[in-house]
Design a protein around this motif. Structure first.
Motif, PDB file in Angstrom:
ATOM      1  N   ASP A 166      44.007  59.615  68.016  1.00 36.85           N
ATOM      2  CA  ASP A 166      45.158  58.797  67.647  1.00 36.85           C
ATOM      3  C   ASP A 166      44.602  57.429  67.243  1.00 36.85           C
ATOM      4  OD1 ASP A 166      47.636  57.633  67.374  1.00 36.85           O
ATOM      5  OD2 ASP A 166      48.162  57.698  69.498  1.00 36.85           O
ATOM      6  N   LEU A 167      44.582  57.141  65.957  1.00 34.65           N
ATOM      7  CA  LEU A 167      43.993  55.917  65.433  1.00 34.65           C
ATOM      8  C   LEU A 167      45.095  54.900  65.143  1.00 34.65           C
ATOM      9  CD1 LEU A 167      41.502  57.574  62.902  1.00 34.65           C
ATOM     10  CD2 LEU A 167      41.163  57.093  65.349  1.00 34.65           C
ATOM     11  N   VAL A 168      44.889  53.673  65.587  1.00 30.44           N
ATOM     12  CA  VAL A 168      45.878  52.600  65.404  1.00 30.44           C
ATOM     13  C   VAL A 168      45.526  51.838  64.135  1.00 30.44           C
ATOM     14  CG1 VAL A 168      46.962  50.588  66.450  1.00 30.44           C
ATOM     15  CG2 VAL A 168      46.097  52.430  67.904  1.00 30.44           C
ATOM     16  N   LEU A 169      46.484  51.780  63.197  1.00 27.57           N
ATOM     17  CA  LEU A 169      46.209  51.226  61.881  1.00 27.57           C
ATOM     18  C   LEU A 169      47.322  50.306  61.407  1.00 27.57           C
ATOM     19  CD1 LEU A 169      45.077  54.554  60.151  1.00 27.57           C
ATOM     20  CD2 LEU A 169      43.583  52.787  61.107  1.00 27.57           C
ATOM     21  N   LEU A 170      46.959  49.353  60.572  1.00 27.50           N
ATOM     22  CA  LEU A 170      47.941  48.595  59.816  1.00 27.50           C
ATOM     23  C   LEU A 170      48.381  49.425  58.612  1.00 27.50           C
ATOM     24  CD1 LEU A 170      46.260  45.060  59.865  1.00 27.50           C
ATOM     25  CD2 LEU A 170      48.151  45.875  61.302  1.00 27.50           C
ATOM     26  N   GLU A 171      49.519  49.072  58.043  1.00 25.95           N
ATOM     27  CA  GLU A 171      50.050  49.842  56.913  1.00 25.95           C
ATOM     28  C   GLU A 171      49.034  49.934  55.768  1.00 25.95           C
ATOM     29  OE1 GLU A 171      54.028  49.920  54.043  1.00 25.95           O
ATOM     30  OE2 GLU A 171      53.795  48.374  55.582  1.00 25.95           O
ATOM     31  N   SER A 172      48.362  48.832  55.486  1.00 20.50           N
ATOM     32  CA  SER A 172      47.411  48.807  54.374  1.00 20.50           C
ATOM     33  C   SER A 172      46.177  49.657  54.627  1.00 20.50           C
ATOM     34  CB  SER A 172      46.984  47.362  54.092  1.00 20.50           C
ATOM     35  OG  SER A 172      46.341  46.812  55.246  1.00 20.50           O
ATOM     36  N   PRO A 230      52.274  42.116  63.658  1.00 20.32           N
ATOM     37  CA  PRO A 230      52.491  42.996  62.505  1.00 20.32           C
ATOM     38  C   PRO A 230      52.797  44.424  62.949  1.00 20.32           C
ATOM     39  CG  PRO A 230      50.146  42.671  62.848  1.00 20.32           C
ATOM     40  CD  PRO A 230      50.841  41.762  63.832  1.00 20.32           C
ATOM     41  N   ALA A 231      53.426  45.171  62.036  1.00 24.77           N
ATOM     42  CA  ALA A 231      53.755  46.561  62.342  1.00 24.77           C
ATOM     43  C   ALA A 231      52.471  47.378  62.453  1.00 24.77           C
ATOM     44  CB  ALA A 231      54.652  47.136  61.253  1.00 24.77           C
ATOM     45  N   THR A 232      52.424  48.251  63.434  1.00 23.38           N
ATOM     46  CA  THR A 232      51.281  49.145  63.606  1.00 23.38           C
ATOM     47  C   THR A 232      51.730  50.592  63.437  1.00 23.38           C
ATOM     48  OG1 THR A 232      51.631  49.067  66.002  1.00 23.38           O
ATOM     49  CG2 THR A 232      49.946  47.615  65.082  1.00 23.38           C
ATOM     50  N   PHE A 233      50.808  51.388  62.906  1.00 23.90           N
ATOM     51  CA  PHE A 233      51.069  52.803  62.692  1.00 23.90           C
ATOM     52  C   PHE A 233      49.975  53.616  63.388  1.00 23.90           C
ATOM     53  CE2 PHE A 233      53.142  50.458  59.428  1.00 23.90           C
ATOM     54  CZ  PHE A 233      54.361  51.093  59.270  1.00 23.90           C
ATOM     55  N   TYR A 234      50.269  54.888  63.602  1.00 27.55           N
ATOM     56  CA  TYR A 234      49.410  55.721  64.435  1.00 27.55           C
ATOM     57  C   TYR A 234      49.112  57.009  63.672  1.00 27.55           C
ATOM     58  CZ  TYR A 234      50.811  52.232  67.715  1.00 27.55           C
ATOM     59  OH  TYR A 234      51.027  51.001  68.318  1.00 27.55           O
ATOM     60  N   SER A 254      41.501  45.457  69.351  1.00 28.48           N
ATOM     61  CA  SER A 254      41.395  44.126  69.964  1.00 28.48           C
ATOM     62  C   SER A 254      41.368  43.020  68.927  1.00 28.48           C
ATOM     63  CB  SER A 254      40.134  44.060  70.831  1.00 28.48           C
ATOM     64  OG  SER A 254      38.983  44.420  70.075  1.00 28.48           O
ATOM     65  N   ASP A 255      41.238  43.392  67.646  1.00 27.61           N
ATOM     66  CA  ASP A 255      41.249  42.401  66.569  1.00 27.61           C
ATOM     67  C   ASP A 255      42.652  41.945  66.197  1.00 27.61           C
ATOM     68  OD1 ASP A 255      41.526  45.159  65.653  1.00 27.61           O
ATOM     69  OD2 ASP A 255      41.593  44.334  63.622  1.00 27.61           O
ATOM     70  N   LEU A 256      43.669  42.679  66.647  1.00 23.83           N
ATOM     71  CA  LEU A 256      45.046  42.391  66.237  1.00 23.83           C
ATOM     72  C   LEU A 256      45.766  41.546  67.284  1.00 23.83           C
ATOM     73  CD1 LEU A 256      46.154  45.902  64.899  1.00 23.83           C
ATOM     74  CD2 LEU A 256      45.285  43.952  63.586  1.00 23.83           C
ATOM     75  N   SER A 257      46.610  40.638  66.801  1.00 18.87           N
ATOM     76  CA  SER A 257      47.508  39.872  67.676  1.00 18.87           C
ATOM     77  C   SER A 257      48.922  40.334  67.359  1.00 18.87           C
ATOM     78  CB  SER A 257      47.358  38.369  67.424  1.00 18.87           C
ATOM     79  OG  SER A 257      46.052  37.930  67.752  1.00 18.87           O
ATOM     80  N   VAL A 258      49.403  41.274  68.165  1.00 17.70           N
ATOM     81  CA  VAL A 258      50.699  41.903  67.926  1.00 17.70           C
ATOM     82  C   VAL A 258      51.695  41.408  68.972  1.00 17.70           C
ATOM     83  CG1 VAL A 258      51.944  44.101  67.782  1.00 17.70           C
ATOM     84  CG2 VAL A 258      49.584  43.944  66.951  1.00 17.70           C
ATOM     85  N   THR A 259      52.865  41.030  68.533  1.00 16.83           N
ATOM     86  CA  THR A 259      53.937  40.647  69.452  1.00 16.83           C
ATOM     87  C   THR A 259      55.159  41.519  69.213  1.00 16.83           C
ATOM     88  OG1 THR A 259      54.771  38.952  67.921  1.00 16.83           O
ATOM     89  CG2 THR A 259      53.160  38.250  69.573  1.00 16.83           C
ATOM     90  N   LEU A 260      55.918  41.739  70.265  1.00 22.69           N
ATOM     91  CA  LEU A 260      57.141  42.523  70.191  1.00 22.69           C
ATOM     92  C   LEU A 260      58.153  41.892  71.135  1.00 22.69           C
ATOM     93  CD1 LEU A 260      57.306  46.450  70.420  1.00 22.69           C
ATOM     94  CD2 LEU A 260      59.212  44.905  70.830  1.00 22.69           C
ATOM     95  N   ASP A 261      59.260  41.451  70.586  1.00 24.93           N
ATOM     96  CA  ASP A 261      60.302  40.790  71.383  1.00 24.93           C
ATOM     97  C   ASP A 261      59.724  39.663  72.231  1.00 24.93           C
ATOM     98  OD1 ASP A 261      61.962  42.673  70.272  1.00 24.93           O
ATOM     99  OD2 ASP A 261      62.223  43.851  72.095  1.00 24.93           O
ATOM    100  N   PHE A 303      47.814  48.449  76.124  1.00 27.72           N
ATOM    101  CA  PHE A 303      49.236  48.735  76.313  1.00 27.72           C
ATOM    102  C   PHE A 303      49.772  49.631  75.196  1.00 27.72           C
ATOM    103  CE2 PHE A 303      53.762  47.171  75.956  1.00 27.72           C
ATOM    104  CZ  PHE A 303      54.213  47.769  77.120  1.00 27.72           C
ATOM    105  N   ALA A 304      49.476  49.299  73.942  1.00 28.74           N
ATOM    106  CA  ALA A 304      50.010  50.082  72.831  1.00 28.74           C
ATOM    107  C   ALA A 304      49.106  50.066  71.604  1.00 28.74           C
ATOM    108  CB  ALA A 304      51.395  49.558  72.445  1.00 28.74           C
ATOM    109  N   LEU A 305      47.883  49.556  71.747  1.00 29.06           N
ATOM    110  CA  LEU A 305      46.978  49.446  70.597  1.00 29.06           C
ATOM    111  C   LEU A 305      45.659  50.144  70.872  1.00 29.06           C
ATOM    112  CD1 LEU A 305      47.591  45.642  69.879  1.00 29.06           C
ATOM    113  CD2 LEU A 305      48.744  47.588  68.805  1.00 29.06           C
TER     114      LEU A 305
END
Length: 295
Positions: free
Chosen positions: A86-92, A120-124, A51-58, A66-68
């Motif tokens: 399944d942990l949702v992470l930023l690249e860093s 930003p891109a998210t990884f799992y 919930s800390d991330l503001s992610v947009t796609l198209d 939905f996806a985080l």
């Protein structure tokens, strides 16, 4: 599943020995995770939404559910508990979290994308292991401290946000009953074949992450963004790809989530933003190419 070294040995499950599974104090596990579990049968599932991330796609602002929606699920097994997550992470965040998980004896079973073009891109990062559930919970929380994942339990809304879609029609098309969750309409469609990991049947499938997941996020005017993942055997992969693409649904990732499951499973992620009914029909056509359980 191979037992991580610091966690409880399966030898505790020897005949005549009270198993740790029978003695699990789930209150202590909840306390270690810092939140209450959603309980379904023997499975205790803990949510860690980003919930800390503001992610947009198209141009679509992605809701956490939905996806985080990172999660960890535990089920009594072999004198302790098996864990899948399944942990949702930023690249860093990938390497610091991985280092902490490995240090504490947990297994990394996959790292990959689910979406394309997200900013930003998210990884799992998929995790597994077996042992003392309280130790597992402590290890996962310590690892997540290496990220910015919110560790305070999420505050439930006073009431569920409305899902501005004809959900009854979506249920009819998909052939399953969906659930509203934070403004998202979600389906979990299990396979009809039994799935095993480490000699244990992975049930219920949805909470353990082995049911086909379909999420609809309304985007206005009867449209919705969709994402999720199909749970497939190898021979189902290309028939499902063809159905999705024929119906205007983008395939965004094809990969494994686990290491030792039987039968071997492939997970296919997807994305589209279009008329919700049209997309539901496309998803149903793809589901019909799989060994889905009948409702």
């Amino acid at each position: 599943m191979r037992a991580p070294t610091i966690l409880v040995s399966a030898a505790l499950a020897l005949a005549g020995t009270p198993t740790l599974a029978q003695q699990i104090d789930w209150g202590k596990v909840d306390a270690a995770f810092g939140r209450k579990a959603a309980v379904n049968g023997e499975v205790h599932r803990y949510g860690f939404p980003r919930s800390d991330l503001s992610v947009t796609l198209d141009g679509v602002a992605i809701k956490p559910g939905f996806a985080l929606g990172g999660w960890v699920a535990l089920k009594p097994a072999h004198g302790g508990a098996m864990v899948m997550g399944d942990l949702v992470l930023l690249e860093s965040e990938i390497n610091p979290v991985m280092t902490a998980l490995i240090h504490n004896g947990l297994e990394i079973t996959a790292v990959h994308n689910h979406l394309l073009r997200a900013n930003p891109a998210t990884f799992y990062m998929h995790v597994g292991g077996h042992g003392d559930p309280e130790k597992i919970a402590t290890a996962i929380v310590q690892a997540l401290q290496s990220s910015k994942t919110p560790l305070a339990p999420p505050t439930p809304p006073a009431q569920q946000p409305a899902v501005e879609l004809d959900t009854a029609q979506l249920d009819q098309i998909i052939g399953a009953k969906g659930q509203a969750n934070g403004g998202i309409y979600q389906f979990g469609v299990p396979r009809r074949d039994a799935i095993q990991e480490g000699g244990m049947e992975i049930t219920p499938a949805g909470p353990m992450g082995v049911a086909t997941a379909i999420n609809f996020q309304p985007t206005g005017g009867g449209k919705a963004a969709i994402t999720g993942d199909f749970v497939l055997t190898g021979e189902e992969v290309n028939p499902v790809i063809k159905e999705l693409r024929a119906n205007g649904i983008e395939v965004t990732a094809i990969h494994s989530h686990m290491l030792d499951e039987q039968p071997r499973l492939i997970f296919m992620h997807f994305w589209a933003n279009d008329d919700a009914v049209k997309l539901a029909k496309g998803l149903r056509a793809a589901l019909d190419k799989t060994a889905r359980a009948k409702s």
